[in-house]
Design a protein around this motif. Structure first.
Motif, PDB file in Angstrom:
ATOM      1  N   THR A   1       0.821  -1.218   0.000  1.00  0.00           N
ATOM      2  CA  THR A   1       0.000   0.000   0.000  1.00  0.00           C
ATOM      3  C   THR A   1       0.852   1.264   0.000  1.00  0.00           C
TER       4      THR A   1
ATOM      5  N   SER B   1       9.540   3.746   6.965  1.00  0.00           N
ATOM      6  CA  SER B   1      10.503   4.106   5.915  1.00  0.00           C
ATOM      7  C   SER B   1      11.087   5.515   6.047  1.00  0.00           C
TER       8      SER B   1
ATOM      9  N   TYR C   1      16.619   4.719  11.762  1.00  0.00           N
ATOM     10  CA  TYR C   1      16.143   4.135  10.501  1.00  0.00           C
ATOM     11  C   TYR C   1      17.298   3.402   9.815  1.00  0.00           C
TER      12      TYR C   1
HETATM   13  N1  LIG Z   1      11.133   5.685  -1.066  1.00  0.00           N
HETATM   14  C1  LIG Z   1      12.458   5.716  -1.032  1.00  0.00           C
HETATM   15  O1  LIG Z   1      13.089   6.687  -1.452  1.00  0.00           O
HETATM   16  C2  LIG Z   1      13.234   4.521  -0.524  1.00  0.00           C
HETATM   17  C3  LIG Z   1      14.628   4.520  -0.699  1.00  0.00           C
HETATM   18  C4  LIG Z   1      15.351   3.403  -0.248  1.00  0.00           C
HETATM   19  C5  LIG Z   1      14.699   2.361   0.365  1.00  0.00           C
HETATM   20  N2  LIG Z   1      13.334   2.416   0.552  1.00  0.00           N
HETATM   21  C6  LIG Z   1      12.702   1.263   1.193  1.00  0.00           C
HETATM   22  O2  LIG Z   1      11.744   0.738   0.279  1.00  0.00           O
HETATM   23  C7  LIG Z   1      10.625   0.227   0.980  1.00  0.00           C
HETATM   24  C8  LIG Z   1       9.363   0.893   0.489  1.00  0.00           C
HETATM   25  O3  LIG Z   1       9.507   2.305   0.623  1.00  0.00           O
HETATM   26  P1  LIG Z   1       8.291   3.298   0.351  1.00  0.00           P
HETATM   27  O4  LIG Z   1       8.869   4.598   0.003  1.00  0.00           O
HETATM   28  O5  LIG Z   1       7.321   2.665  -0.547  1.00  0.00           O
HETATM   29  O6  LIG Z   1       7.674   3.413   1.812  1.00  0.00           O
HETATM   30  P2  LIG Z   1       6.192   3.778   2.245  1.00  0.00           P
HETATM   31  O7  LIG Z   1       6.342   4.389   3.603  1.00  0.00           O
HETATM   32  O8  LIG Z   1       5.491   4.543   1.192  1.00  0.00           O
HETATM   33  O9  LIG Z   1       5.467   2.361   2.383  1.00  0.00           O
HETATM   34  C9  LIG Z   1       5.731   1.516   3.467  1.00  0.00           C
HETATM   35  C10 LIG Z   1       4.806   0.317   3.376  1.00  0.00           C
HETATM   36  O10 LIG Z   1       5.060  -0.499   4.510  1.00  0.00           O
HETATM   37  C11 LIG Z   1       3.845  -0.734   5.201  1.00  0.00           C
HETATM   38  N3  LIG Z   1       4.098  -0.839   6.637  1.00  0.00           N
HETATM   39  C12 LIG Z   1       4.680   0.068   7.455  1.00  0.00           C
HETATM   40  N4  LIG Z   1       4.686  -0.401   8.717  1.00  0.00           N
HETATM   41  C13 LIG Z   1       4.087  -1.627   8.677  1.00  0.00           C
HETATM   42  C14 LIG Z   1       3.785  -2.596   9.645  1.00  0.00           C
HETATM   43  N5  LIG Z   1       4.096  -2.427  10.925  1.00  0.00           N
HETATM   44  N6  LIG Z   1       3.148  -3.717   9.252  1.00  0.00           N
HETATM   45  C15 LIG Z   1       2.813  -3.922   7.957  1.00  0.00           C
HETATM   46  N7  LIG Z   1       3.083  -3.036   6.985  1.00  0.00           N
HETATM   47  C16 LIG Z   1       3.716  -1.890   7.351  1.00  0.00           C
HETATM   48  C17 LIG Z   1       2.970   0.459   4.912  1.00  0.00           C
HETATM   49  O11 LIG Z   1       1.598   0.125   5.135  1.00  0.00           O
HETATM   50  C18 LIG Z   1       3.304   0.666   3.443  1.00  0.00           C
HETATM   51  O12 LIG Z   1       2.565  -0.236   2.662  1.00  0.00           O
HETATM   52  C19 LIG Z   1      10.895   0.471   2.461  1.00  0.00           C
HETATM   53  O13 LIG Z   1      11.483  -0.688   2.998  1.00  0.00           O
HETATM   54  C20 LIG Z   1      11.903   1.593   2.443  1.00  0.00           C
HETATM   55  O14 LIG Z   1      12.697   1.608   3.605  1.00  0.00           O
HETATM   56  C21 LIG Z   1      12.596   3.480   0.111  1.00  0.00           C
END
Ligand SMILES: NC(=O)c1ccc[n+]([C@@H]2O[C@H](COP(=O)([O-])OP(=O)(O)OC[C@H]3O[C@@H](n4cnc5c(N)ncnc54)[C@H](O)[C@@H]3O)[C@@H](O)[C@H]2O)c1
Length: 360
Positions: free
Chosen positions: A17, A91, A157
């Motif tokens: 999501t 995240s 983080y």
């Molecule tokens: N967006 C970026 O720039 C970026 C860069 C490097 C790494 N990441 C990593 O990529 C992944 C996705 O990032 P994003 O930007 O889509 O993050 P986001 O915050 O948009 O999405 C996080 C997702 O994790 C779910 N989530 C959070 N806590 C939860 C819990 N306790 N139980 C179940 N689900 C949970 C949320 O519901 C959501 O679906 C993450 O692991 C993030 O650390 C993101």
């Protein structure tokens, strides 16, 4: 990549999501995969997942906490996936200052739960655990981190994600039959792209200022960041997943960088570019007070391993990535009641990107 590879593949995405998860759901569905997701409800309003009604593209849409092993295990048992993408995480670096405990539990225990569920579900043949470029110990020495660089983290983080790497490696060594299930971790840079309304991210601030004709407040105007369009790492993850399931899959286990090494666009220039694309008259104001937190001035990845073995590299210049991002939001706000049109536009961005990259 052979598009046919994904046809009817059963895929389970945690964090479906969220920003990256939503892109992955749409793309995998477009490629013919049968996708199930496990995550909490989206937080921001609007958000990619709800506004584009992505639930209809899923076989199963589980809404539960990754910290709850029993629910996670049942969801995986029911979905019977061959491939898992683990993206569920707290995240945000800033949120990790406000709520360190939940960050630790969600990111570390959550990843442990996922690995444990993989051990119990023999139909899972490969998994990609998404961490971040912030897993490396960054002492601002202007080095490009490769996969063997020392792990660390100045904030919770980053350290929680570094722990995910360590836990994954030791779990695989201790409990996974590597002939039967192939697991890799992936580290990307700061992703930008349509559909990200996450708090404290510059793109969201730009969009809201331009749409609502408000002033845009920016911090650290001269900081440069490793911006990369979300399609870049996502297509890298898809390519890696395909390789993990190949005859030589074992060679593709371990960690992979999917990040940009050239950083050449400042926050101020990003804001100015967005303003131009939106034809906006919003004033850009530089905020004086800044939140006390550690911020690396320089963060750059060496992704030569991905180039050598996957032919993966960053193809889009930051300016192009930003244009794609702002174009997406323009389409979204012009078609708020027409999710089909926004979905078609999102898929067209993926299809156009596929024509540019050499590894598909
Ligand atoms: N967006 C970026 O720039 C970026 C860069 C490097 C790494 N990441 C990593 O990529 C992944 C996705 O990032 P994003 O930007 O889509 O993050 P986001 O915050 O948009 O999405 C996080 C997702 O994790 C779910 N989530 C959070 N806590 C939860 C819990 N306790 N139980 C179940 N689900 C949970 C949320 O519901 C959501 O679906 C993450 O692991 C993030 O650390 C993101």
């Amino acid at each position: 990549m052979k598009n046919s590879f994904w046809k009817n593949k059963k895929v389970f995405i945690t964090g479906h999501t969220g920003f990256k998860g939503s892109w992955l759901v749409l793309i995998l569905n477009h490629l013919g995969a049968k996708v199930s997701g496990y995550a909490l409800n989206p937080i921001s309003k609007p958000n990619f997942f709800d506004n584009l009604k992505l639930s209809k593209f899923l076989e199963n849409d589980f809404r539960a906490d990754i910290k709850n092993f029993s629910k996670l295990n049942k969801a995986i048992k029911k979905s019977k996936p061959n491939i898992i993408f683990h993206l569920a995480a707290q995240s945000s670096v800033l949120v990790s200052y406000k709520n360190p405990e939940d960050t630790i539990k969600t990111n570390i225990i959550g990843t442990f739960n996922l690995l444990k569920a993989i051990k119990f579900n023999k139909n899972v043949k490969s998994a990609i655990i998404v961490t971040t470029d912030k897993v490396y110990l960054n002492e601002d020495k202007k080095i490009n981190f490769d996969e063997n660089s020392k792990l660390g983290g100045h904030d919770i983080y980053s350290s929680s994600k570094a722990c995910c790497e360590i836990v994954t490696e030791s779990f695989v060594k201790s409990f996974i039959d590597r002939d039967k299930c192939k697991i890799a971790t992936v580290r990307s840079g700061n992703c930008i792209g349509g559909g990200d309304w996450t708090e404290d991210r510059i793109i969201k601030d730009c969009i809201e200022a331009f749409i609502h004709k408000k002033s845009l407040l920016i911090r650290s105007p001269n900081s440069t960041r490793p911006w990369q369009h979300v399609l870049e790492p996502i297509c890298g993850y898809l390519k890696l997943a395909e390789k993990l399931l190949s005859k030589n899959g074992i060679k593709f286990t371990g960690s992979w960088n999917f990040g940009p090494s050239k950083i050449n666009l400042s926050v101020l220039n990003l804001a100015k570019l967005g303003k131009k694309i939106f034809n906006s008259e919003s004033k850009i104001i530089i905020e004086k007070k800044s939140i006390k937190k550690h911020e690396a001035k320089y963060l750059s990845l060496d992704s030569k391993k991905s180039l050598k073995y996957l032919k993966w590299k960053v193809y889009l210049k930051p300016e192009v990535s930003l244009k794609l991002t702002f174009d997406w939001f323009k389409i979204f706000y012009a078609n708020r009641k027409n999710s089909k049109k926004v979905i078609e536009f999102t898929i067209s961005q993926f299809e156009n990107f596929k024509k540019v990259i050499k590894y598909f």
